[in-house]
Design a protein around this motif. Sequence first.
Motif, mmCIF file in Angstrom:
data_model
loop_
_atom_site.group_PDB
_atom_site.id
_atom_site.type_symbol
_atom_site.label_atom_id
_atom_site.label_comp_id
_atom_site.label_asym_id
_atom_site.label_seq_id
_atom_site.Cartn_x
_atom_site.Cartn_y
_atom_site.Cartn_z
ATOM 1 N N GLU A 345 0.811 -1.221 0.000
ATOM 2 C CA GLU A 345 0.000 0.000 0.000
ATOM 3 C C GLU A 345 0.843 1.269 0.000
ATOM 4 O OE1 GLU A 345 -0.679 -2.555 2.008
ATOM 5 O OE2 GLU A 345 -2.590 -3.244 1.171
ATOM 6 N N ASN B 91 -11.729 0.116 -4.765
ATOM 7 C CA ASN B 91 -10.960 0.989 -3.877
ATOM 8 C C ASN B 91 -11.553 2.394 -3.719
ATOM 9 O OD1 ASN B 91 -8.898 -0.918 -3.177
ATOM 10 N ND2 ASN B 91 -8.168 -0.716 -5.282
ATOM 11 N N VAL B 94 -12.415 3.205 0.853
ATOM 12 C CA VAL B 94 -11.264 2.800 1.661
ATOM 13 C C VAL B 94 -10.781 3.977 2.500
ATOM 14 C CG1 VAL B 94 -8.971 1.762 1.609
ATOM 15 C CG2 VAL B 94 -10.602 1.249 -0.219
ATOM 16 N N ALA B 99 -6.831 0.937 4.774
ATOM 17 C CA ALA B 99 -5.617 0.679 4.008
ATOM 18 C C ALA B 99 -4.430 0.460 4.944
ATOM 19 C CB ALA B 99 -5.332 1.837 3.061
ATOM 20 N N ASP B 206 -8.650 -5.075 -4.311
ATOM 21 C CA ASP B 206 -9.759 -4.149 -4.067
ATOM 22 C C ASP B 206 -10.036 -4.159 -2.564
ATOM 23 O OD1 ASP B 206 -12.022 -2.662 -3.923
ATOM 24 O OD2 ASP B 206 -13.292 -4.021 -5.097
#
Lengths: 524, 554
Positions: A345, B91, B94, B99, B206
């Motif tokens: 991420e 996404n 989120v 995340a 996702d």
Amino acid sequence: MLRVSLREISAALKEGRVTPTELCQRCLSFIKATKFLNAYITIAEETALKQAEESEERYRRGQILGDLDGIPVAVKDNFNTAGIETTCASNMLKGYIPPYNATVVQKLLDQGAVLLGKTNLDEFAMGSGSTDGIFGPVRNPWSYSRQYRDKCVQNSHPEKEDSNWLITGGSSGGSAAAVSSFTCFAALGSDTGGSTRNPAAHCGIVGLKPTYGLISRHGLIPLVNSMDVPGILTRCVDDAAIVLGVLAGHDPKDSTTVQDPFKSFELTCFTDASKLCIGIPKEYHAPGLSSETLALWSKAADLFENAGAKVIEVSLPHTRYSIVCYHVLCTSEVASNMARFDGLEYGHRSSMDKSTEVMYAATRREGFNDVVRGRILSGNYFLLKQNYENYFIKAQKVRRLIAKDFVNVFHSGIDVLLTPTTLSDTIPYVEFIKEDNRTRSAQDDIFTQAANMAGLPAITVPTALSEKGLPVGLQFIGRAFQEQQLLTVAKWFEKQVKFPMIQLQGIMDHGHTVSHHQKSAFFS
Amino acid sequence: MAASILRRCWGSLLAQRCRTGDVPVLHNGQTWRRAQASGSIASGRRAGNSPAGERGVAPWVAVVGLEIHAQISSNSKLFSGSQVQFAAPPNSLVSFFDASLPGTLPALNRRCVEAAVMTGLALNCRINKKSLFDRKHYFYADLPAGYQITQQRLPVAVNGSLSYSLCVGGKKNQMVTRTVRIKQIQLEQDSGKSLHDDTRSQTLIDLNRAGVGLMEVVMEPDMSSGEEAAAAVRELQLILQTLGSSQAIMAEGQLRVDANVSVHHPGEAYGVRTEVKNINSARFLARAIDYEIQRQIKELENGQTVMNETRAFDYKHGCTIPMRDKEGKQDYRFMPEPNLPPLILYDTKSLPANMNHQQVVNIDWIRERLPDLPSVKRVKLVEQYGILPEHSVALLNEDGLMEFFQNVVRQTQMNPKKVIGWILNDMLCYLKQHNLTVKESPVSSLLLADLLNLLERGAISSSAAKQVFEELWKGEGKTPLQIVKEKKLELIQDQQEFEQICQAVMEGHQEEVMEIKKGNRKVLNKLIGLVQRTTRGRADPVLVKQILEKRLSQ
């Protein structure tokens, strides 16, 4: 001008003796002049000047936001700052720009504070020297003080002078150095096992670790969630109280903050010490405690006794198990908290991408230093099904006993405990690195981590200079959520000991880039 | 306990493992029954050692337990303020917490706690006044934190039970009620979704689903067939939908079932179990479990052993296949979640006076507001309308059908016992045929009630009524009366006309008349049918019978 306290500079701003922009510029150029200390990782010059300008506008209109309006502060680089790189001194987060502010950062900004930059630390705050981050070690400003230099010359070795620079302690060494060298008026640190109090003691400033649950941890990149507390580093107890008043209070984003409203307070000077009961925990006569520190500790106890306070020796019987217990709990939570750094991420991502698993492994190998990886490994070991009972559960039980020790002592009528903060004064970097991070952390956290295990507020107050001319601090540990009482005692003590101000004049220019013009302006 | 994880590389395994001829047939009728005559047969034989030659002598008993993940119906996620919505752009839902951005912390969503308490109460659970959250660690691309927050040590609800009905017997005409024990209900986070693009060897993530609140309902191994499991899941689904704690739509992944399956001989220890994961369709639930039971029996009877493994149901081939789990047995390194204090629930007695009521969950308050559960609704239906228990089951099984039935009853003079036939035979058949829900039905309860009133008044015959119903189904906006008029479907009221038609039919069918006169009364029905055909259903069969009998006796 920069050497005054937060309270004084706040008054100066209100009286118009100095403007926020002027103040900000002075701090910024002084940060540059003291760059060799390596206190800052990121200097947020542009945003700081903008904030100062806005503050100036508010002063002009007479609509200031609070006591911190226009006051330059620094924040440890493990607090999220929106739009400003936040690295934790790790390759893993190098270049990471968070999209949000930590609650404590936001509260500072909401009060009009000017954020100068992000301060150096051990990688992910794992260490007690501020020596183990990717941006290199932080140098203790006292290395360049007249007080220390004079003694060094007496003890000869002038040729080794430059390699003899001292560590700040850690892991909030950058924040401690920043406050101690007058580049800002207050700084945020974090305190998990002593990371605020240890460098504060070594840098001759005040370091406050508030009660767990009093200040929001939202946005503080965690080391050990159940022990982390945002710490406050200032040059005097009064300043710590001001900053505490700004930061404390419930945060819906941190479920571990208490709901009770926090009333900020102004410290009064108590005159009658006779109602005070000071506890001296006998288990803190630990091996390795320097005779100098021991002497100061006992002098401090006498000081209270002479003022009419009751000074009683008390016992915290489980103290000896504390550091090993801390090690198990700390590494376990570290193993868990670090799991999110997988390169997907955000943060570092390895170019090795044969499979997701290979990418994870390479990313974490490249992103974390040995200290972090070592703690992850041992933490995962403790959490394994077959070890969980024997290590983690046992450590939690011991933690409960340690916390109970404190409860018992306070229940017996003790108001505040008086202990050393560190074993001795600080040591040169070359000495420090002779032992590994784990050994050092175990030694250096000895007097501080118990307060984290028990969640109690604790403050270190600079007390005196050692024979080497270096600061020694003593620690007060208070009852949970009794910051006002703790700080009142600390302030009284501060007033009695009259700790000398660091004398950097004429020293800083030695081999470094402080121009004479600037120097005279700042240290006159 | 595991969050549903899609593993890679099923595809390549499918072809090898599943041959179409592989689906076994039940090898004896007793397979599904629970140890009826325990000890009488197969005593002393160990499961798994049954020689192939003795096949059929020893019955096998299957043991099925379920772990069901139900997505909580809530506007926001379990620990963050992100919206929950099915099929939103990838996404787009989120938050920083979802995340797992460093420094973010969980904040428990009260609505999710209430949903779990509600569900726990409906499943007769003991609600724990104090429950805890734990971290369960594993590395997976759609699990950004590297751990899932769940309730491993002390879940929110424990020790409940669920009663469900199913039809048994050769003609499936006998209703029985069974009970399965509920071990616990725990709150936990859902994971994100991984999409594997094998051609480009990429995995796309996702995170919209990451952090959505789940209730994991753990059912004890009290079931013994796919059919029972399916009935239990269906009942749970109805309860969740009644409560509103989950929409429980399987097709949208809001209800996901993992089944633990083993077989053994009666009187012996349970066999080694397998876990069949991710059964995400009501249709395949029973089939997947039954396949797995048969597979295990076959393995054991062939002298093989059953491995303790995780298997996936491949709905295309109707079989279960082992899931590749590279890491082997995972150690999840459970740890208390340090960022969440214990979840404390109150009842009216323990509720502190000075507490902000917006911030606490009061179990008693929730209990008092529980809606009627499906089992109660069924009993009430049977009592109120005099219908059969299986009718009440059918009414509840279709979303909105019970309300439809009640509306029709309210608007007609017809006996509910007769109305139910129209609802379950005609209405439901049409809906099924056209794959429609009750809400989508072109025939409203008002239209059907109008039609049934015509029938009840004797204005039309029941066969004419069926024709009208067929017309109504076209949804052209005509009332039943209009259709009756247009199609001239009213019963013939004119006695003379009636007599004439009957006479004509009799004259045209002398042979039948003779038969009847000889005493073969059965043929009379044929004549009645013929009159009906001539009048296109406009004749009242009772009247027709009267006239014919009168004339035949002349």
